[in-house]
Write a protein that holds these residues in place. Structure first.
Motif, short mmCIF file in Angstrom:
data_model
loop_
_atom_site.label_atom_id
_atom_site.label_comp_id
_atom_site.label_asym_id
_atom_site.label_seq_id
_atom_site.Cartn_x
_atom_site.Cartn_y
_atom_site.Cartn_z
N SER A 34 1.59 1.72 -3.54
CA SER A 34 0.42 2.27 -4.25
C SER A 34 0.20 3.73 -3.89
CB SER A 34 -0.82 1.45 -3.95
OG SER A 34 -1.21 1.60 -2.60
N THR A 35 0.61 4.14 -2.69
CA THR A 35 0.56 5.56 -2.32
C THR A 35 1.46 6.37 -3.24
OG1 THR A 35 0.11 5.03 -0.01
CG2 THR A 35 0.97 7.20 -0.47
N ALA A 93 -5.90 7.68 1.18
CA ALA A 93 -6.49 6.42 1.65
C ALA A 93 -5.44 5.31 1.71
CB ALA A 93 -7.65 6.01 0.74
N ALA A 94 -4.61 5.24 0.69
CA ALA A 94 -3.57 4.21 0.68
C ALA A 94 -2.55 4.46 1.77
CB ALA A 94 -2.89 4.16 -0.68
N TYR A 132 2.46 5.56 -6.18
CA TYR A 132 1.89 5.56 -7.53
C TYR A 132 0.74 6.56 -7.64
CZ TYR A 132 -0.60 4.03 -11.67
OH TYR A 132 -1.24 4.00 -12.88
N ALA A 133 -0.12 6.59 -6.62
CA ALA A 133 -1.26 7.52 -6.65
C ALA A 133 -0.81 8.96 -6.62
CB ALA A 133 -2.19 7.23 -5.48
N ILE A 188 -6.83 11.89 -3.06
CA ILE A 188 -7.72 11.15 -2.15
C ILE A 188 -7.31 9.69 -2.11
CG2 ILE A 188 -10.09 10.38 -1.81
CD1 ILE A 188 -11.00 13.08 -2.91
N LEU A 189 -7.00 9.12 -3.27
CA LEU A 189 -6.53 7.73 -3.31
C LEU A 189 -5.19 7.59 -2.58
CD1 LEU A 189 -7.10 4.91 -4.43
CD2 LEU A 189 -5.82 5.56 -6.46
N ALA A 190 -4.33 8.58 -2.74
CA ALA A 190 -3.03 8.53 -2.06
C ALA A 190 -3.22 8.61 -0.55
CB ALA A 190 -2.14 9.67 -2.54
N HIS A 229 -3.79 11.53 -7.82
CA HIS A 229 -5.04 11.27 -7.11
C HIS A 229 -4.78 11.44 -5.61
CE1 HIS A 229 -7.43 9.76 -10.44
NE2 HIS A 229 -6.35 9.12 -10.86
N THR A 234 0.82 -1.21 0.00
CA THR A 234 0.00 0.00 0.00
C THR A 234 0.86 1.26 0.00
OG1 THR A 234 -0.22 -0.22 2.39
CG2 THR A 234 -2.03 -1.04 1.04
N TYR A 237 -3.18 5.90 4.64
CA TYR A 237 -3.84 5.52 5.90
C TYR A 237 -3.78 4.01 6.10
CZ TYR A 237 -7.47 4.76 9.33
OH TYR A 237 -8.16 4.35 10.43
#
Ligand code: ZN
Length: 112
Positions: free
Chosen positions: A21-22, A36-37, A24-25, A32-34, A30, A18, A39
């Motif tokens: 993926s943070t 959430a990832a 990458y986001a 909001i996606l970053a 993104h 994750t 978190y």
């Protein structure tokens, strides 16, 4: 390998994925996606830390029990048992590492 260690490794792997993926986001753009990832990554890292602590505690209790069975008098662990830690010292587990508390929590019906 204890179950705590296995779970800790799984949580740590998830935290790493994750975290990737943070990154990458963030590069894609993104926020909001970053967030959430990030978190989820921090939460999984915290879970891994707790499970590693459980693993260390389980090993320490097994070592203490082995010393006790061999007739040595190892000092009690700090805290003496997990029930005492969560009960502010008023209640103790049957596997308490303080012998006085272990005596008071032993069920005498099972020994007869
Ligand atoms: Zn205790």
């Amino acid at each position: 390998m204890t179950a705590h260690r296995r779970t800790a490794r799984a949580c740590l792997t998830g935290a790493g994925l994750t975290a990737a993926s943070t990154a990458y986001a963030v590069t894609v753009g993104h926020p909001i996606l970053a967030g959430a990832a990030l978190y989820v990554s921090v939460f999984l890292a915290w879970c891994a830390r707790c499970h590693y602590a459980g693993h260390r505690r389980q090993l320490a209790e097994a070592d203490w029990e082995q010393q006790h069975v061999l007739g040595r008098t190892p000092p009690p662990l700090n805290p003496c048992c997990l029930l005492s830690r969560h009960g502010d010292g008023t209640a103790h587990d049957r596997r308490c590492t303080d012998l006085f508390h272990r005596l008071t929590t032993t069920d005498l019906r099972s020994s007869t």
